[in-house]
Write an enzyme that holds these catalytic residues in place. Structure first.
Site, short mmCIF file in Angstrom:
data_model
loop_
_atom_site.label_atom_id
_atom_site.label_comp_id
_atom_site.label_asym_id
_atom_site.label_seq_id
_atom_site.Cartn_x
_atom_site.Cartn_y
_atom_site.Cartn_z
CG ASP A 71 -0.30 0.08 2.53
OD1 ASP A 71 0.79 -0.51 2.70
OD2 ASP A 71 -0.86 0.72 3.44
CD GLU A 136 4.25 1.12 6.70
OE1 GLU A 136 5.10 1.52 7.50
OE2 GLU A 136 3.77 1.86 5.80
CD GLU A 137 2.62 4.28 3.76
OE1 GLU A 137 2.58 4.97 4.79
OE2 GLU A 137 3.64 4.18 3.06
#
Length: 438
Positions: A71, A136-137
């Site tokens: 991502d 993750e973001e």
């Protein structure tokens, strides 16, 4: 090993970064699935938002777990991009696209390394497991439960992550420390609705002023954090660490020029690298309230808000830092407003010893690829899952990034230096050799 097929590697990377896999945008869910499928097809296995697969070549050989994410951050503001963010463009030896460095290009070096071994040798010196996620973001909300619930599946001898940067173009490096993170939001409410600033001005407090009053008391004029007890558990740098930082080829003047700042600023008594790597911070990441459009609108806003991030160092914990911030903000807030301090997300910090056999193997691999021994550095940012791996899997982590600090991560015109990308592919290959020989 076979010669690197540079044009094929770049073409593959371009196809990957062309997918607008922005995890925080609900409208991009189809793109998120496309990115997951892209990785799955490259690795031949998919499982929901986490792509996990493994290649066991010899049960008696060491096993590495490669972690990364597919991502990416939003591309706004689009008008500041020289070329469209999801139309990858190669110029001046760099590929420009959102996700080129963070983290798609860095993920691919390990996929390419395994493929090179299997194509040329038919085997690999290590068993390889991949854990590639798509959150993750946005804080990796599902990752820690996945890791905790699948310890046997993820069992390994070392975790390998490429989601960091080299010290600079001429100085390869390996990261052995990360700061932790505690992220909060301050909400200030004064009235039930926006008010006319003429009719009510002077009769009620303005929440924007109240918020400014609060923020102004979080640090002193020299940048020291005023939250009571904030520094109590901070691990102090040793004399050896001071010397190691001082030996690195850092230039304050160069940094100031690169970021376009009139001057650098930070906690007195520490160098810039010490401030960024080994000292905690408190920053305002955003502030809003009232009218901010074109023209004039004379209102007293009903509410005002601020996002606050605290980067933490060893011995500090995110929840303790948040509790201290919340208590202090409520103490200093004007009594004529309602104040709420909300915990949004957090991540623990991490610090590894540089003499560990896995980090020393990585050092040899990087030297073989880059032609120069790497320096060991820390990173001011946070990768919360590294601490999770350390706590749950109880194995060392090797952070072998190939980015540069001017690669514009999270900003317009994100890029990846292709020379670093090619050398990164070599380093990932050599790392498998070095770890396999340990």
């Amino acid at each position: 090993m076979a010669a690197i097929r540079s044009s094929e590697l770049v073409a593959e990377l371009a196809s990957f970064v062309a997918i607008p896999s922005i995890s925080m945008d609900p409208g991009r869910r189809p793109a998120m699935r496309d990115a997951s499928t892209w990785v799955a097809e490259r690795l031949d296995f998919a499982d929901g938002r986490v792509v996990e697969t493994e290649r066991i070549v010899d049960p008696s050989a060491p096993t590495i777990l490669v972690y990364g994410h597919y991502d990416v951050q939003p591309a706004d503001p689009l008008e500041l991009w020289s070329t469209p963010p999801f139309e990858p463009t190669v110029r001046d030896g760099r590929i420009y696209a959102r996700g080129a460095c963070d983290d798609k290009g860095q993920v691919l070096i390990h996929v390419n390394a395994l493929e090179a071994f299997l194509e040329t040798k038919g085997t690999c010196p290590v068993n390889v497991k991949f854990l590639i996620e798509g959150e993750e973001e946005i804080g990796s909300g599902n990752l820690e439960p996945f890791v905790t619930g699948h310890k046997d599946l993820l069992a390994c001898d070392a975790v390998v992550v490429s989601d960091t940067a080299l010290f600079d173009k001429k100085t390869p490096s390996i990261t052995h420390g990360l700061r932790g993170l505690s992220y909060a939001q301050i909400d200030v409410r004064g009235t039930s609705r926006d008010l006319h600033s003429g009719t009510f001005g002077g009769a009620v407090i303005n929440p924007a002023f109240a918020l400014a009053h609060i923020i102004a008391q979080l640090k002193d004029a020299k940048g020291k954090i005023k939250v009571p007890g904030f520094y109590d558990k901070v691990r102090k740098l040793t004399a050896a660490e001071h010397k190691a930082f001082a030996r690195l080829p850092h230039s304050d003047a160069k940094l100031r020029k690169e970021i376009g700042a009139p001057a650098l600023f930070g906690e007195p008594g520490f160098t810039t690298l010490e401030r960024v790597w080994a000292r905690p911070t408190l920053e305002v990441n955003g502030i809003w309230g009232g009218f901010s459009g074109e023209g004039a609108k004379t209102v007293i806003p009903a509410e005002a808000h601020a996002k606050i991030s605290m980067r933490l160092v060893p011995n500090q914990t995110p929840r303790e830092a948040f509790a201290k911030l919340e208590k202090y903000v409520k103490k200093i807030a004007p009594k004529s407003v309602q104040v709420t301090v909300r915990h949004l997300h957090h991540g623990d910090g991490w610090l590894a010893e540089t003499d560990h056999i896995a980090l020393q193997a990585a050092s040899r691999a990087v030297k073989r690829a880059f032609g120069k021994a790497p320096v060991f550095t820390r990173e001011g940012g946070s990768i919360p899952v590294i601490a999770t791996f350390d706590r749950v899997l109880k194995v060392p982590a090797v952070l072998m990034g190939i980015g540069l600090h001017d690669d514009n991560l999270h900003a317009p015109n994100e890029k990846l230096d292709l020379d670093n990308f090619f050398k990164g592919n070599e380093a990932a290959t050599y790392l498998m050799e070095e770890l396999g020989a340990v």
